[in-house]
Design a protein around this motif. Structure first.
Motif, PDB file in Angstrom:
ATOM      1  N   GLN A  29       0.826  -1.201   0.000  1.00 32.93           N
ATOM      2  CA  GLN A  29       0.000   0.000   0.000  1.00 32.93           C
ATOM      3  C   GLN A  29       0.865   1.258   0.000  1.00 32.93           C
ATOM      4  O   GLN A  29       0.567   2.234  -0.685  1.00 32.93           O
ATOM      5  CB  GLN A  29      -0.940   0.017   1.213  1.00 32.93           C
ATOM      6  N   ARG A  30       1.946   1.212   0.755  1.00 36.78           N
ATOM      7  CA  ARG A  30       2.862   2.363   0.804  1.00 36.78           C
ATOM      8  C   ARG A  30       3.504   2.587  -0.571  1.00 36.78           C
ATOM      9  O   ARG A  30       3.655   3.725  -1.006  1.00 36.78           O
ATOM     10  CB  ARG A  30       3.928   2.136   1.858  1.00 36.78           C
ATOM     11  N   LEU A  31       3.858   1.506  -1.258  1.00 32.83           N
ATOM     12  CA  LEU A  31       4.449   1.624  -2.590  1.00 32.83           C
ATOM     13  C   LEU A  31       3.476   2.293  -3.547  1.00 32.83           C
ATOM     14  O   LEU A  31       3.862   3.183  -4.308  1.00 32.83           O
ATOM     15  CB  LEU A  31       4.850   0.239  -3.097  1.00 32.83           C
ATOM     16  N   CYS A  32       2.214   1.893  -3.509  1.00 36.62           N
ATOM     17  CA  CYS A  32       1.202   2.527  -4.371  1.00 36.62           C
ATOM     18  C   CYS A  32       1.039   4.009  -4.020  1.00 36.62           C
ATOM     19  O   CYS A  32       0.865   4.847  -4.895  1.00 36.62           O
ATOM     20  CB  CYS A  32      -0.133   1.798  -4.243  1.00 36.62           C
ATOM     21  N   TYR A  33       1.114   4.301  -2.744  1.00 36.84           N
ATOM     22  CA  TYR A  33       0.987   5.683  -2.284  1.00 36.84           C
ATOM     23  C   TYR A  33       2.168   6.539  -2.757  1.00 36.84           C
ATOM     24  O   TYR A  33       2.017   7.725  -3.051  1.00 36.84           O
ATOM     25  CB  TYR A  33       0.893   5.698  -0.751  1.00 36.84           C
ATOM     26  N   LEU A  34       3.354   5.940  -2.852  1.00 34.36           N
ATOM     27  CA  LEU A  34       4.553   6.676  -3.240  1.00 34.36           C
ATOM     28  C   LEU A  34       4.730   6.814  -4.751  1.00 34.36           C
ATOM     29  O   LEU A  34       5.641   7.502  -5.210  1.00 34.36           O
ATOM     30  CB  LEU A  34       5.798   6.008  -2.636  1.00 34.36           C
ATOM     31  N   TRP A  35       3.888   6.168  -5.548  1.00 37.09           N
ATOM     32  CA  TRP A  35       3.981   6.249  -7.006  1.00 37.09           C
ATOM     33  C   TRP A  35       4.061   7.700  -7.510  1.00 37.09           C
ATOM     34  O   TRP A  35       4.956   8.033  -8.288  1.00 37.09           O
ATOM     35  CB  TRP A  35       2.818   5.496  -7.641  1.00 37.09           C
ATOM     36  N   PRO A  36       3.176   8.610  -7.076  1.00 35.83           N
ATOM     37  CA  PRO A  36       3.255   9.992  -7.574  1.00 35.83           C
ATOM     38  C   PRO A  36       4.570  10.679  -7.212  1.00 35.83           C
ATOM     39  O   PRO A  36       5.084  11.484  -7.986  1.00 35.83           O
ATOM     40  CB  PRO A  36       2.080  10.708  -6.899  1.00 35.83           C
ATOM     41  N   ASP A  37       5.131  10.377  -6.054  1.00 38.86           N
ATOM     42  CA  ASP A  37       6.392  10.990  -5.652  1.00 38.86           C
ATOM     43  C   ASP A  37       7.558  10.511  -6.511  1.00 38.86           C
ATOM     44  O   ASP A  37       8.482  11.264  -6.796  1.00 38.86           O
ATOM     45  CB  ASP A  37       6.695  10.688  -4.182  1.00 38.86           C
ATOM     46  N   VAL A  38       7.516   9.246  -6.927  1.00 40.37           N
ATOM     47  CA  VAL A  38       8.611   8.674  -7.717  1.00 40.37           C
ATOM     48  C   VAL A  38       8.539   9.114  -9.180  1.00 40.37           C
ATOM     49  O   VAL A  38       9.545   9.493  -9.769  1.00 40.37           O
ATOM     50  CB  VAL A  38       8.617   7.130  -7.602  1.00 40.37           C
ATOM     51  N   VAL A  39       7.344   9.068  -9.771  1.00 40.94           N
ATOM     52  CA  VAL A  39       7.225   9.378 -11.203  1.00 40.94           C
ATOM     53  C   VAL A  39       6.976  10.858 -11.479  1.00 40.94           C
ATOM     54  O   VAL A  39       7.188  11.316 -12.596  1.00 40.94           O
ATOM     55  CB  VAL A  39       6.130   8.533 -11.886  1.00 40.94           C
ATOM     56  N   GLY A  40       6.511  11.587 -10.507  1.00 40.59           N
ATOM     57  CA  GLY A  40       6.245  13.006 -10.681  1.00 40.59           C
ATOM     58  C   GLY A  40       4.814  13.287 -11.097  1.00 40.59           C
ATOM     59  O   GLY A  40       4.074  12.388 -11.505  1.00 40.59           O
ATOM     60  N   ASP A  88      12.278  -4.813  -0.799  1.00 46.82           N
ATOM     61  CA  ASP A  88      11.960  -5.361  -2.121  1.00 46.82           C
ATOM     62  C   ASP A  88      10.509  -5.853  -2.127  1.00 46.82           C
ATOM     63  O   ASP A  88      10.223  -7.004  -1.799  1.00 46.82           O
ATOM     64  CB  ASP A  88      12.913  -6.502  -2.480  1.00 46.82           C
ATOM     65  N   VAL A  89       9.622  -4.967  -2.491  1.00 49.27           N
ATOM     66  CA  VAL A  89       8.191  -5.266  -2.484  1.00 49.27           C
ATOM     67  C   VAL A  89       7.747  -5.821  -3.828  1.00 49.27           C
ATOM     68  O   VAL A  89       6.973  -6.764  -3.893  1.00 49.27           O
ATOM     69  CB  VAL A  89       7.365  -4.001  -2.132  1.00 49.27           C
ATOM     70  N   ILE A  90       8.253  -5.236  -4.925  1.00 49.05           N
ATOM     71  CA  ILE A  90       7.840  -5.671  -6.256  1.00 49.05           C
ATOM     72  C   ILE A  90       9.043  -6.166  -7.054  1.00 49.05           C
ATOM     73  O   ILE A  90      10.184  -5.780  -6.784  1.00 49.05           O
ATOM     74  CB  ILE A  90       7.124  -4.538  -7.037  1.00 49.05           C
ATOM     75  N   THR A  91       8.763  -7.012  -8.030  1.00 46.51           N
ATOM     76  CA  THR A  91       9.811  -7.530  -8.905  1.00 46.51           C
ATOM     77  C   THR A  91       9.608  -7.039 -10.334  1.00 46.51           C
ATOM     78  O   THR A  91      10.531  -7.111 -11.136  1.00 46.51           O
ATOM     79  CB  THR A  91       9.806  -9.065  -8.916  1.00 46.51           C
TER      80      THR A  91
END
Length: 96
Positions: A29-40, A88-91
């Motif tokens: 869930q945290r990874l999905c939440y951080l998507w906008p921060d990583v990609v802009g 390492d959440v996703i591969t």
């Protein structure tokens, strides 16, 4: 009945998160939440849906040219997102 000392909220949360399945779900869930921060914000504007399933991040993009461009950067995005979460959440990333 045995009486115990009260626990702080932090101790209670840590006790619940000690379960691996809960910890993995929280990281996803945290990874999905951080998507906008990583990609802009430019790429996030075209993102309609995202979720993690079996170690794969599924991202729905509404722009065909952007989908094609992101396909070339999948491995870098995996590294950046895992780095942002701290585990390492996703591969892989599947872009729809």
């Amino acid at each position: 009945m045995k009486r115990t000392d009260p626990l702080s909220i932090r101790q209670l949360i840590d006790r619940v998160l000690d379960d691996d399945s809960v910890r993995d779900a929280a990281r996803a869930q945290r990874l999905c939440y951080l998507w906008p921060d990583v990609v802009g914000p430019g790429i996030n504007r075209y993102t309609t849906k995202r979720y993690v399933s079996d170690g794969i991040l599924h991202v729905y993009i509404s722009s065909a040219p952007l989908k094609n461009e992101l396909q070339f950067h999948r491995s870098r995005l995996v590294d950046l997102l895992n780095q942002a979460v701290g585990a390492d959440v996703i591969t892989d990333i599947h872009i729809h």
